[in-house]
Motif scaffolding. Structure first.
Motif, PDB file in Angstrom:
ATOM      1  N   GLY A   1      54.899 111.653 -22.596  1.00 16.16           N
ATOM      2  CA  GLY A   1      54.901 113.047 -22.200  1.00 16.16           C
ATOM      3  C   GLY A   1      54.498 113.351 -20.781  1.00 16.16           C
ATOM      4  N   LEU A   2      54.521 112.369 -19.875  1.00 16.03           N
ATOM      5  CA  LEU A   2      54.237 112.673 -18.472  1.00 16.03           C
ATOM      6  C   LEU A   2      55.359 113.532 -17.892  1.00 16.03           C
ATOM      7  N   GLU A   3      54.982 114.535 -17.106  1.00 17.30           N
ATOM      8  CA  GLU A   3      55.975 115.389 -16.473  1.00 17.30           C
ATOM      9  C   GLU A   3      56.041 115.089 -14.978  1.00 17.30           C
ATOM     10  N   THR A   4      57.243 115.160 -14.412  1.00 20.04           N
ATOM     11  CA  THR A   4      57.433 114.957 -12.982  1.00 20.04           C
ATOM     12  C   THR A   4      58.137 116.179 -12.398  1.00 20.04           C
TER      13      THR A   4
ATOM     14  N   ARG B   1      49.564 110.134 -19.526  1.00 20.39           N
ATOM     15  CA  ARG B   1      48.542 110.623 -18.610  1.00 20.39           C
ATOM     16  C   ARG B   1      47.162 110.073 -18.966  1.00 20.39           C
ATOM     17  N   SER B   2      46.876 109.961 -20.266  1.00 20.08           N
ATOM     18  CA  SER B   2      45.551 109.515 -20.696  1.00 20.08           C
ATOM     19  C   SER B   2      45.263 108.067 -20.290  1.00 20.08           C
ATOM     20  N   GLN B   3      46.313 107.274 -20.049  1.00 18.46           N
ATOM     21  CA  GLN B   3      46.126 105.877 -19.660  1.00 18.46           C
ATOM     22  C   GLN B   3      46.274 105.657 -18.159  1.00 18.46           C
ATOM     23  N   ALA B   4      46.722 106.689 -17.453  1.00 17.07           N
ATOM     24  CA  ALA B   4      46.987 106.557 -16.024  1.00 17.07           C
ATOM     25  C   ALA B   4      45.707 106.668 -15.213  1.00 17.07           C
ATOM     26  N   VAL B   5      45.775 106.196 -13.989  1.00 13.85           N
ATOM     27  CA  VAL B   5      44.655 106.291 -13.063  1.00 13.85           C
ATOM     28  C   VAL B   5      44.296 107.763 -12.869  1.00 13.85           C
ATOM     29  N   ASP B   6      43.005 108.040 -12.691  1.00 19.23           N
ATOM     30  CA  ASP B   6      42.568 109.414 -12.455  1.00 19.23           C
ATOM     31  C   ASP B   6      43.266 109.990 -11.228  1.00 19.23           C
ATOM     32  N   GLY B   7      43.578 111.276 -11.288  1.00 18.13           N
ATOM     33  CA  GLY B   7      44.236 111.943 -10.162  1.00 18.13           C
ATOM     34  C   GLY B   7      45.739 111.784 -10.156  1.00 18.13           C
TER      35      GLY B   7
END
Length: 543
Positions: A335-338, A312-318
């Motif tokens: 650790g991204l959750e879907t 999440r910390s490296q992903a595009v905002d939003g």
């Protein structure tokens, strides 16, 4: 066409992130999906060299994925002009089953909004509407509302200056009631019609579609009186005249409107507070859409595929506002959750491009020369011409196949690409740190790690003082616990480490004692993810 699926890499994108997104979008399009490559930041010098070399267009820039007004607005608009009549307004409301309609000028500029409530209020007060002097009604508006025929008269844009009267009395009585300038509704009574003309009325409306006697028409022309023949009875004509008022007279000129790029999260509170059913969307003063309050409740989410990252910390905002469909990556799991099961292609190779290339071959999708070229560039970039410990035999085999398709010499092309990316003459210290920055959560600490690969590390280290100030600035701005810059020498296969932040002693615990100038010399270290992050994780555990 349905909304596209975006293939997007991490923030502060590198060559692998950009090129893999382009190539994976190519694969998905070949499989029949509506996919668009995207990027979450500006392109660095190395990547620009690669795209220019192969003539490949840069992906679409997306700085965040937050839903905006343009994502939830209706683009098929029903609008009305301020000079249109209330009758026209009522017809549009009925025809399109809408509760409110924006009011626009001829050039599309929004000037107001009118609702069913405004129209209903007019009808409740219609007894006071017989005096049309203050309403701006012209003869053209009356003619259109009555579906009438102009028997005689001049300029239809001329404003009404009198009251509306109905000729229901005897001739003698009418002569006393009617005043010059009035509008008179009359049937087929020739004597009353002539009396009205003699009094000096402005307009006769002959109801019931009755013919107008020649002598009446002659008298009207001589007196300058308008005559309109209407197909309706007198009662209906009286009501329709009330609908000849221009929309501009009852519209609300103070409109709560939004811009296309306004975030849905920001406009929700305004909608809740104001409580209107519809809200215009305006760009440069012009109406471009309409937001329905009910449609705003559940906006359709964008769909994306993550390339070259999964944290999440490296992903595009939003990222939390979209639906993640796939992840194609070669990094650790972050650790991204879907909300539901998704397709994941994760391999311990040196470059995401290696995975993407083999997915083409596995699905029997040919790779064109330009796509093969950018995939090769991505592999050479991420593995630093296979000098990085992250490089695998699969990376080398894939690069060899891609080089054959692109008809390139790996060593020659790789060196020219790395040289293009190592030019720092025009980069400020802040630019150097932002060129390839990734965020990591290491234990309870948030750490930003930047890496720049250059031919001559000393050219960068000359700015050591300014670089440390820039590291401090980014820590304070983004609230990182620590910011690290890795200056990697391509030729000597070593990295110099600069840092700012806490916890004190973390770098020494991970890499031993540094040099007197406050930097660390790390021979053989080329990979951030394999040779820098793991020692930091171990050091945090020890501390």
């Amino acid at each position: 066409m349905s909304k596209p699926i975006y293939v997007i890499g991490h923030r502060n994108p590198d060559t692998d992130s950009i090129c893999s997104a382009i190539a994976y979008a190519h694969l998905k399009k070949a499989l029949g999906e509506h996919v668009i490559p995207a990027r979450a930041g500006k392109i660095n010098a190395e990547t620009k060299y690669v795209l220019d070399f192969f003539g490949v267009q840069s992906p679409q820039l997306i700085l965040d994925m937050y839903p905006r007004a343009k994502d939830v607005m209706h683009e098929k608009l029903v609008a009305i002009h301020p000079w249109n009549t209330l009758r026209k307004l009522g017809q549009l409301i009925k025809q399109h089953s809408v509760k409110s309609i924006p009011v626009v000028e001829s050039d599309g500029n929004l000037v107001g909004i009118v609702t069913v409530g405004d129209l209903a209020e007019r009808y409740v007060n219609e007894l006071g509407m017989q005096d049309l002097r203050e309403t701006g009604v012209d003869y053209g508006g009356i003619l259109r509302c009555l579906n009438g025929t102009l028997i005689c008269g001049g300029d239809l844009s001329r404003r009404i200056i009198g009251s509306v009267k109905i000729a229901a009395s005897r001739t003698e009585t009418m002569a006393k009631v009617i005043k010059p300038g009035d509008i008179v509704l009359v049937g087929n009574r020739t004597d009353v019609q002539l009396t009205c003309i003699e009094v000096g009325v402005a307009c006769l409306i002959v109801t019931g579609d009755f013919d107008v006697a020649t002598e009446v028409e002659t008298a009207a022309q001589a007196a300058g009186t308008y005559i309109i023949r209407a197909p309706y009875d007198t009662y209906t004509c009286g009501r329709l005249i009330n609908q000849s008022i221009p929309v501009g007279k009852i519209m609300k000129p103070a409109v709560t409107a939004f811009k296309p790029d306004d975030m849905v999260a920001d406009i929700k509170s305004i909608i809740i507070r104001t409580g209107y059913r519809n809200y215009p969307v305006v760009q440069n003063g012009k109406l471009v859409g309409l937001i329905d309050r009910d449609r705003l409740i559940v906006p359709e989410r964008d769909q994306i595929i993550l390339i070259d990252h999964n944290e999440r910390s490296q992903a595009v905002d939003g990222i939390e506002e979209v639906k993640i469909l796939e992840i194609v990556d070669h990094h650790r799991l972050g650790g991204l959750e879907t909300s539901e099961p998704i397709f994941i292609r994760h391999e311990p190779v040196g470059s995401t491009a290696t995975i993407v290339a083999n997915m083409h071959w596995h699905r029997n999708v040919p790779i064109p020369a330009d796509i093969a070229g950018i995939l090769l560039a991505a592999i050479l970039s991420d593995t630093v011409l296979f000098k990085s410990p992250t490089a695998t035999e699969k990376d080398r085999d894939t690069a060899t196949k891609l080089a054959q398709i692109a008809q390139l010499d790996i060593q020659e092309f790789g060196m020219s690409m790395l040289k293009a990316g190592s030019v720092i003459d025009k980069l400020t210290p802040s630019d150097i740190i932002a060129t390839d920055l990734k965020e990591f959560q290491i234990g309870e600490y948030y750490v930003a790690i930047s890496q720049i690969s250059v031919m001559d590390p000393e050219a960068v280290l000359k700015q050591q003082t300014e670089l440390k100030i820039a590291l401090q600035a980014i820590c304070e701005k983004e609230q990182y616990n620590m910011a690290i810059l890795l200056v990697t020498g391509i030729l000597d296969e070593a990295t110099y480490l600069l840092h700012y932040g806490q916890p004190s002693g973390l770098i020494a615990a991970a890499f031993g004692e540094g040099r007197p100038d406050g930097t660390w010399y790390l021979p053989g270290v080329m990979s951030r993810k394999k040779q820098v992050v793991p020692p930091l994780i171990d050091a945090v555990r020890q501390l």
